[in-house]
Design an enzyme around this catalytic site. Structure first.
Site, short mmCIF file in Angstrom:
data_model
loop_
_atom_site.label_atom_id
_atom_site.label_comp_id
_atom_site.label_asym_id
_atom_site.label_seq_id
_atom_site.Cartn_x
_atom_site.Cartn_y
_atom_site.Cartn_z
N LEU A 132 19.78 4.28 -12.63
CA LEU A 132 20.36 3.63 -11.46
C LEU A 132 20.28 2.12 -11.60
O LEU A 132 19.23 1.58 -11.97
CB LEU A 132 19.63 4.07 -10.18
N GLY A 185 11.64 10.00 -14.70
CA GLY A 185 10.67 9.04 -14.22
C GLY A 185 11.37 7.86 -13.57
O GLY A 185 12.44 7.46 -14.02
N GLY A 186 10.78 7.31 -12.51
CA GLY A 186 11.39 6.16 -11.85
C GLY A 186 12.79 6.47 -11.38
O GLY A 186 13.02 7.43 -10.64
N ASP A 187 13.76 5.68 -11.86
CA ASP A 187 15.15 5.87 -11.45
C ASP A 187 15.99 6.43 -12.59
O ASP A 187 17.20 6.21 -12.65
CB ASP A 187 15.74 4.55 -10.96
N GLU A 188 15.37 7.17 -13.50
CA GLU A 188 16.07 7.72 -14.67
C GLU A 188 16.22 9.23 -14.54
O GLU A 188 15.26 9.94 -14.20
CB GLU A 188 15.31 7.39 -15.95
#
Length: 317
Positions: free
Chosen positions: A201, A241-244
């Site tokens: 993102l 993980g995170g925005d992935e």
């Protein structure tokens, strides 16, 4: 009197037949006992048929057991054991706590012994002891099967939760990586293609900083739902993980990744238009195909990630 004499006792045959013929009335007594003083609270929310559940079936089988025990009647995986497990699962779906299901069977024991007590005068001492053993053993087995059904479901649920990202419900990083490796082995064995899409993102930190982490979590959840909605039954999506995010398209050609991303980006644009994603929302993505572009899982991930990074970098130029 030996066991053979007990098995052939006319009194036991009559009692077993009486249990079977009165199974519905006895089951209703069990329900009434559960309703009395709110012993089984969940019963009060149900109609009469749902209150009974499989209790008449259990009483009928107990009648058979009193009349003539069959070693396989309650074997693991047998018909009666399966009914007991289904009963537990249905009770759970209706909101019953495990304690309530066990209590139902304790009430069943009480009702049956009250029924038997009215006929003790027709039985000998050894027959009464034998009836007690047969009833208790079968009811205990029913309870065990119900409890096992609860634990099986809970264990399966915990196992499934351990595989998934709690925010999006997609596979977590480790599980996705494991699935990717297995699917590449399968694709190699059967000479199939496989496509990996890697999605990141854009400016997600800005969403968190300006709109708050609650909104950031909502965006991640919505993107995860969008990815899941676009998969075929055999495809797999994960949050890395995170925005992935990452998606595996099974049995696909080298153009499948581009087709998927077109649909995915169009879906994200539509969500943005409907204000289900914040204004200006965008993403960057890259794809890689096995075996035409990468020979193993690590190479596939590196290539898709590199292409995603190039797509993101191109927007900054």
């Amino acid at each position: 009197m030996g066991n053979q004499a007990v098995d052939l006792s006319p009194a036991l045959e009559v009692l077993g037949g009486d249990l079977r013929s009165n199974s519905w009335d006895l089951a209703l007594e069990v329900v009434d006992e559960g309703l009395r003083d709110d012993v089984v609270p969940s019963q009060a929310r149900l109609g009469r048929v749902a209150q009974l559940g499989d209790m008449p079936t259990f009483i009928t089988e107990l009648g058979h057991e009193v009349e003539m025990p069959v070693p396989g009647r309650m074997r693991i995986g047998g018909p009666l054991a399966a009914i007991a497990r289904d009963h537990a699962r249905q009770r759970e779906a209706l909101g019953f706590a495990p304690r309530e299901v066990v209590t139902e069977f304790l009430l069943l024991r009480r009702v049956l012994w009250r029924f038997v007590a009215g006929r003790v005068s027709d039985l000998g001492g050894e027959e009464v002891i034998e009836i007690e053993r047969r009833l208790n053993d079968t009811i205990d087995r029913l309870v065990v099967e119900c409890v096992v059904a609860y634990f099986d479901r809970a264990t399966l649920e915990l196992s499934e939760q351990a595989r998934r990202d709690p925010l999006t419900g997609l596979l977590n990083h480790q599980e996705f990586s494991d699935v990717l490796s297995l699917e590449i082995e399968r694709a190699q064995r059967y000479d199939h293609g496989l496509t990996l899409a890697f999605i990141d993102l854009d400016r997600f930190k800005e969403i968190n900083d300006t709109l708050g982490h609650v909104e950031g979590d909502r965006v991640l959840h919505r993107v995860g739902s969008l990815a899941a909605s676009m998969l075929r039954g055999s495809d797999v999506a994960g949050r890395m993980g995170g925005d992935e995010f990452a998606v595996v398209l099974l049995e696909s050609d080298k153009h499948a990744g581009a087709r998927f991303l077109r649909r995915f980006c169009a879906g994200a644009a539509e969500l943005t238009r409907r204000k289900e994603l914040p204004a200006g929302f965008d993403l960057s993505a890259g794809t890689a195909h096995f075996p035409s572009e990468a020979a193993n899982a690590d190479a596939l991930l590196r290539l898709a990630d590199a292409r995603q990074y190039e797509a993101k970098r191109a927007k900054r130029v």
